[in-house]
Design a protein around this motif. Structure first.
Motif, PDB file in Angstrom:
ATOM      1  N   SER A 246      57.761  39.687  43.976  1.00  0.00           N
ATOM      2  CA  SER A 246      57.777  38.523  44.858  1.00  0.00           C
ATOM      3  C   SER A 246      57.258  38.874  46.251  1.00  0.00           C
ATOM      4  O   SER A 246      57.299  40.031  46.673  1.00  0.00           O
ATOM      5  CB  SER A 246      59.204  37.967  44.992  1.00  0.00           C
ATOM      6  N   GLN A 258      53.005  32.854  41.776  1.00  0.00           N
ATOM      7  CA  GLN A 258      53.084  31.410  42.019  1.00  0.00           C
ATOM      8  C   GLN A 258      52.223  30.983  43.198  1.00  0.00           C
ATOM      9  O   GLN A 258      51.728  29.854  43.240  1.00  0.00           O
ATOM     10  CB  GLN A 258      54.537  30.975  42.244  1.00  0.00           C
ATOM     11  N   ILE A 259      52.029  31.884  44.157  1.00  0.00           N
ATOM     12  CA  ILE A 259      51.285  31.492  45.355  1.00  0.00           C
ATOM     13  C   ILE A 259      50.108  32.413  45.670  1.00  0.00           C
ATOM     14  O   ILE A 259      49.360  32.153  46.614  1.00  0.00           O
ATOM     15  CB  ILE A 259      52.217  31.419  46.594  1.00  0.00           C
TER      16      ILE A 259
END
Length: 371
Positions: A246, A258-259
């Protein structure tokens, strides 16, 4: 090291196409880009559709019948050249293995079916079969005297058969033969465009983030991303029995993929393989197709510099002309590819190229021509 490669009647290559890495000049700069008179670091330029990707696929056809590594069969569904009248695709590789010249050539009618194989070391034939004539093979490696030489299975490589069914005596030829296999097993092709596709080295796909976490390289990956211009902090978050890579936004974690941008994902793929490039003897030869498709030109230079540090022989395809610089490589390491031929910048002009020349400017001005 790969010295020379030729292919015909495979995908876009109708007539014989030769990629020669030993046609070098004696430049006194960027000497590490050439080893033993062989190009160790190569960048290939060419218009869309000239066959840069197909050259990589041709080079890596060899892993399909000599190794158990990933072969990505869908890439080879269309195999023979549509315009050729020949019945077989022909491949010929010349390597420098343990200071010995190893030549391996074979013919196929599709990805799996092998019609002809010939293997020599320093000009001496050690394995040969031509199934157009007979299924009987000739094998001269010491330790294969009792090996059955009738090989009717056309999907079984003679060389792989020898390796898996012989107790070879310890001598220079046999050691070179086994080191040849080590080289092939260490060949890697990958690209980040059109999905994360790779050929060679691994036998199955691996989750990128999981692999980085498992190897304990999260901190090093963070340093790499920041060096590449992606300012970030990383952490690993545990959810139930799974660890998730993350981004760390002042204590607030967001799952990495996710980003992450396309460029950051491409960098992640590169770092995944960089881990293996840093492992001694893991990768012997690297081909990256459109290596900088998602990179800024400064980042492209960084990637090439990182690859140079590994010492591994590599070939990269690109459209980014800003990489054409004597500060990065040298004129005999940059190749211009057309449908019928490929030559280095050094062999594409009658001018004497020097370190001070702006070869990118010369390229854009049309100073080089291999047609």
């Amino acid at each position: 090291m790969l010295i020379k490669f030729s292919v015909s009647n495979f995908k876009s290559f109708n007539n014989e196409f030769i990629f020669d890495l030993q046609d070098t000049n004696g430049y006194e700069f960027n000497k590490t880009s050439v080893k033993d008179g062989i190009v160790n670091n190569a960048l290939i330029y060419g218009h869309n559709g000239v066959g840069k990707s197909n050259l990589g696929l041709a080079l890596f056809d060899i892993i399909g019948h000599l190794t158990d590594s990933n072969t990505n069969e869908s890439e080879y569904y269309i195999y023979l050249n549509a315009l050729s009248k020949a019945e077989t695709a022909k491949f010929k590789y010349e390597f420098l293995i343990d200071s010995n010249v190893v030549i391996y050539e074979y013919h196929k009618i599709n990805r799996k079916t092998i019609i002809y194989e010939k293997f020599t070391i320093n000009g001496k034939e050690l394995a040969y079969i031509d199934r157009n004539i007979s299924d009987e093979a000739r094998v001269s490696l010491r330790g294969t005297e009792n090996l059955k030489t009738a090989l009717a299975n056309k999907e079984l490589s003679l060389l792989k058969y020898i390796k898996n069914n012989s107790v070879l005596e310890k001598n220079i030829e046999n050691e070179t033969f086994l080191h040849f296999f080590q080289f092939i097993e260490g060949m890697l092709f990958f690209r980040s465009i059109q999905g994360n596709m790779f050929l060679g080295v691994e036998s199955e796909k691996i989750v990128l983030a999981d692999d980085i976490i498992k190897k304990g390289n999260v901190s090093d990956f963070e340093i790499f991303l920041n060096k590449a211009g992606v300012e970030c902090k990383l952490l690993v978050v545990k959810e139930f029995d799974k660890e998730i890579l993350s981004f760390d936004f002042e204590g607030k974690p967001i799952p990495f993929f996710q980003i992450a941008s396309h460029g950051t994902k491409a960098l992640t793929l590169f770092y995944f393989w960089l881990q293996r490039l840093r492992e001694k003897s893991k990768i012997s030869f690297l081909f990256i197709d459109e290596f900088d498709a998602f990179y800024h030109h400064e980042l492209s230079t960084l990637i090439v510099e990182e690859l140079k540090k590994t010492g591994v022989q590599f070939v990269l395809t690109t459209h980014n002309t800003s990489n054409i610089s004597n500060d990065l490589l040298r004129p005999d390491c940059y190749f211009l590819m057309y449908k019928q031929s490929i030559k280095s910048l050094a062999r594409s002009t009658s001018k004497e190229l020097r370190e001070a020349h702006n070869i990118e400017k010369m390229y854009k001005a049309g100073s080089f021509d291999v047609k």
